[in-house]
Scaffold this motif. Structure first.
Motif, PDB file in Angstrom:
ATOM      1  N   ASP A  88       8.137   8.764  -8.068  1.00  0.00           N
ATOM      2  CA  ASP A  88       7.728   8.945  -6.145  1.00  0.00           C
ATOM      3  C   ASP A  88       6.824   8.934  -6.664  1.00  0.00           C
ATOM      4  OD1 ASP A  88       7.896   9.051  -3.747  1.00  0.00           O
ATOM      5  OD2 ASP A  88       9.251  11.173  -3.901  1.00  0.00           O
ATOM      6  N   ILE A  89       5.420   9.323  -5.293  1.00  0.00           N
ATOM      7  CA  ILE A  89       4.311   9.647  -4.228  1.00  0.00           C
ATOM      8  C   ILE A  89       4.398   9.643  -3.176  1.00  0.00           C
ATOM      9  CG2 ILE A  89       2.228   8.136  -4.342  1.00  0.00           C
ATOM     10  CD1 ILE A  89       3.107   6.053  -6.630  1.00  0.00           C
ATOM     11  N   ASN A  90       3.835  11.284  -3.643  1.00  0.00           N
ATOM     12  CA  ASN A  90       3.801  11.578  -2.166  1.00  0.00           C
ATOM     13  C   ASN A  90       2.834  11.047  -1.156  1.00  0.00           C
ATOM     14  OD1 ASN A  90       6.271  13.367  -2.439  1.00  0.00           O
ATOM     15  ND2 ASN A  90       5.223  14.656  -3.629  1.00  0.00           N
ATOM     16  N   GLU A  91       3.162  11.221   0.005  1.00  0.00           N
ATOM     17  CA  GLU A  91       1.818  11.402   0.971  1.00  0.00           C
ATOM     18  C   GLU A  91       1.087  11.125   0.963  1.00  0.00           C
ATOM     19  OE1 GLU A  91       1.646   9.780   5.781  1.00  0.00           O
ATOM     20  OE2 GLU A  91       3.851  10.519   4.955  1.00  0.00           O
ATOM     21  N   GLY A  92      -0.331  11.190   1.217  1.00  0.00           N
ATOM     22  CA  GLY A  92      -1.891  11.803   1.028  1.00  0.00           C
ATOM     23  C   GLY A  92      -1.709  12.079  -0.537  1.00  0.00           C
ATOM     24  N   VAL A  93      -1.158  11.519  -1.672  1.00  0.00           N
ATOM     25  CA  VAL A  93      -2.297  12.146  -2.536  1.00  0.00           C
ATOM     26  C   VAL A  93      -3.247  11.605  -3.362  1.00  0.00           C
ATOM     27  CG1 VAL A  93       0.167  13.700  -3.302  1.00  0.00           C
ATOM     28  CG2 VAL A  93      -0.285  10.920  -3.910  1.00  0.00           C
ATOM     29  N   PHE A  94      -3.723  10.846  -2.215  1.00  0.00           N
ATOM     30  CA  PHE A  94      -4.454   9.436  -2.963  1.00  0.00           C
ATOM     31  C   PHE A  94      -5.231   8.774  -1.706  1.00  0.00           C
ATOM     32  CE2 PHE A  94      -1.495   6.191  -3.600  1.00  0.00           C
ATOM     33  CZ  PHE A  94      -2.687   4.808  -3.387  1.00  0.00           C
ATOM     34  N   THR A  95      -6.365   8.336  -2.068  1.00  0.00           N
ATOM     35  CA  THR A  95      -6.877   7.321  -0.572  1.00  0.00           C
ATOM     36  C   THR A  95      -7.071   5.602  -0.837  1.00  0.00           C
ATOM     37  OG1 THR A  95      -8.798   7.961  -0.755  1.00  0.00           O
ATOM     38  CG2 THR A  95      -7.822   9.406   0.487  1.00  0.00           C
ATOM     39  N   ASP A  96      -7.685   4.989  -0.072  1.00  0.00           N
ATOM     40  CA  ASP A  96      -8.717   3.849  -0.412  1.00  0.00           C
ATOM     41  C   ASP A  96      -9.785   4.292  -0.184  1.00  0.00           C
ATOM     42  OD1 ASP A  96      -8.763   4.181   1.869  1.00  0.00           O
ATOM     43  OD2 ASP A  96      -7.190   1.934   2.977  1.00  0.00           O
ATOM     44  N   GLU A  97     -10.776   2.764  -0.422  1.00  0.00           N
ATOM     45  CA  GLU A  97     -12.060   2.813  -0.409  1.00  0.00           C
ATOM     46  C   GLU A  97     -12.844   3.516   1.083  1.00  0.00           C
ATOM     47  OE1 GLU A  97     -13.881  -0.635  -1.348  1.00  0.00           O
ATOM     48  OE2 GLU A  97     -12.360  -2.067  -0.235  1.00  0.00           O
ATOM     49  N   PHE A  98     -11.953   3.369   2.417  1.00  0.00           N
ATOM     50  CA  PHE A  98     -12.197   3.805   3.233  1.00  0.00           C
ATOM     51  C   PHE A  98     -11.882   5.041   3.889  1.00  0.00           C
ATOM     52  CE2 PHE A  98     -11.952  -0.584   3.744  1.00  0.00           C
ATOM     53  CZ  PHE A  98     -13.823  -0.978   4.054  1.00  0.00           C
ATOM     54  N   GLY A  99     -10.999   5.816   3.005  1.00  0.00           N
ATOM     55  CA  GLY A  99     -10.688   7.094   2.736  1.00  0.00           C
ATOM     56  C   GLY A  99      -9.444   7.545   3.393  1.00  0.00           C
ATOM     57  N   ASN A 100      -8.416   6.425   3.920  1.00  0.00           N
ATOM     58  CA  ASN A 100      -7.154   6.452   4.218  1.00  0.00           C
ATOM     59  C   ASN A 100      -6.079   6.408   3.339  1.00  0.00           C
ATOM     60  OD1 ASN A 100      -7.945   4.623   6.963  1.00  0.00           O
ATOM     61  ND2 ASN A 100      -8.568   2.703   6.426  1.00  0.00           N
TER      62      ASN A 100
END
Length: 337
Positions: A88-100
């Protein structure tokens, strides 16, 4: 003039999790015996900060984490036990290059099973269970094959038989199968399933050899009669003996001979012309009655009782002859010259 350019991106990255075992794709929810899987994490947008710590794992370990690009990552999954494994990968653990922030993923589920299936063979006649090694008198019984794990490839060809043949093979479900066994002759009978004959849902082959044996002896019934001659209002007892009746045995007698014409006697009602040996017993008997019919006849009459049974033979007689004697006294007077 100076221009100001701004790119707006408010779309969150999405991760897709897939797996392979060698060159074989493993679909989420699959059960396999593979010792490890190669897990791929494909991200819909480039990311500068996705790491192995962003992955939640239950039931295994991840190693050899590799960055193939800023949108694709791989790792080796090794199970820690025979169980369901969840990635599983939880929501909000990494971002794209724009910070999303990333969205939550569809979990990847894999069931690791490297245990060989185990088969059990049982037998029955009607509602009665037959023990392994039992002595029975029935030529046909029902075999049940139960495996502790579902199998889609267990067939009648996986069964080796000795002393007879199987028929009517059918499956109740993916783990229970039945078949009829019919003995060809008396003696030791067996059914056996050798190793590597079928597999479970994970592809594990059965390893143990399982055998079920029994002895088939077509028992014969012995008949004895305490009185071969029945006089007026007399009786005779016919006794039938058998080693052991596995179920109720019914012996019916058909009659032939002049006595059936009711010349001198009858044998009573039809219900008396039958012996029943109950299950678990060894003996059964009936009483035959000689009844006068008030017709004077100086001769003896003979009736033949022919026993019959759908499952047994009779080892000492195909028919029992009973003499029905007329008890009337006749006076012979010498004729005078």
């Amino acid at each position: 003039s100076n221009q100001f350019n701004w790119t707006y991106d408010g779309t969150s990255p999405i991760v897709t999790i897939t797996a392979t075992a060698g060159t074989t794709d493993i679909v989420s929810g699959s059960k396999t015996k593979d010792s490890n899987l190669l897990i791929s994490f494909s991200i819909s947008k480039p990311t500068p900060n996705f790491t192995i710590e962003d992955i939640t794992l239950v039931g295994g370990t991840l190693s050899n984490f590799s960055v193939e690009s800023n949108q694709k990552f791989t790792a080796t999954l090794t199970p820690t036990s025979q169980r369901k494994i969840i990635i599983d990968i939880n929501e909000g653990v990494f971002t794209d290059e724009f910070g999303n922030n990333n969205l939550s993923v569809t979990q990847f589920v894999w069931i690791y099973d490297s245990t060989a299936p185990i088969l059990n063979i049982t037998a029955s006649i009607g509602n009665k269970s037959i023990a392994d090694g039992a002595l029975i008198s029935d030529s046909t019984l029902i075999l049940s094959f139960s495996t502790n794990e579902e199998s889609l490839d267990f067939t009648a060809q996986d069964i080796e038989v000795s002393g007879g043949k199987i028929s009517n093979f059918s499956s109740k479900n993916d783990s229970t199968y039945t078949a009829s066994f019919t003995s060809s002759t008396g003696g030791l009978k067996s059914v056996m399933v050798l190793p590597n004959k079928y597999t479970d849902g994970a592809g594990n082959s059965n390893q143990d050899s399982i055998k079920f044996e029994w002895n088939y002896k077509p028992f014969t019934i012995s008949l004895s009669l305490d009185n071969v001659s029945i006089s007026e209002n007399g009786s005779a007892i016919i006794t039938a003996s058998i080693p052991v009746a596995s179920e109720d045995v019914i012996i019916s007698f058909s009659t032939s001979g002049t006595a059936t014409e009711n010349i001198d006697y009858t044998l009573g009602s039809d219900t008396l012309n039958q012996i029943i040996i109950t299950a678990g017993d060894t003996l059964g008997s009936i009483i035959l009655l000689g009844i006068q019919d008030n017709i004077l006849d100086e001769g003896d009459e003979v009736i033949l009782l022919k026993p019959s049974s759908s499952k047994f033979n009779f080892d000492n007689s195909d028919a029992i002859a009973i003499v029905l004697r007329n008890s009337v006294v006749f006076t012979i007077v010498k004729k005078e010259d």
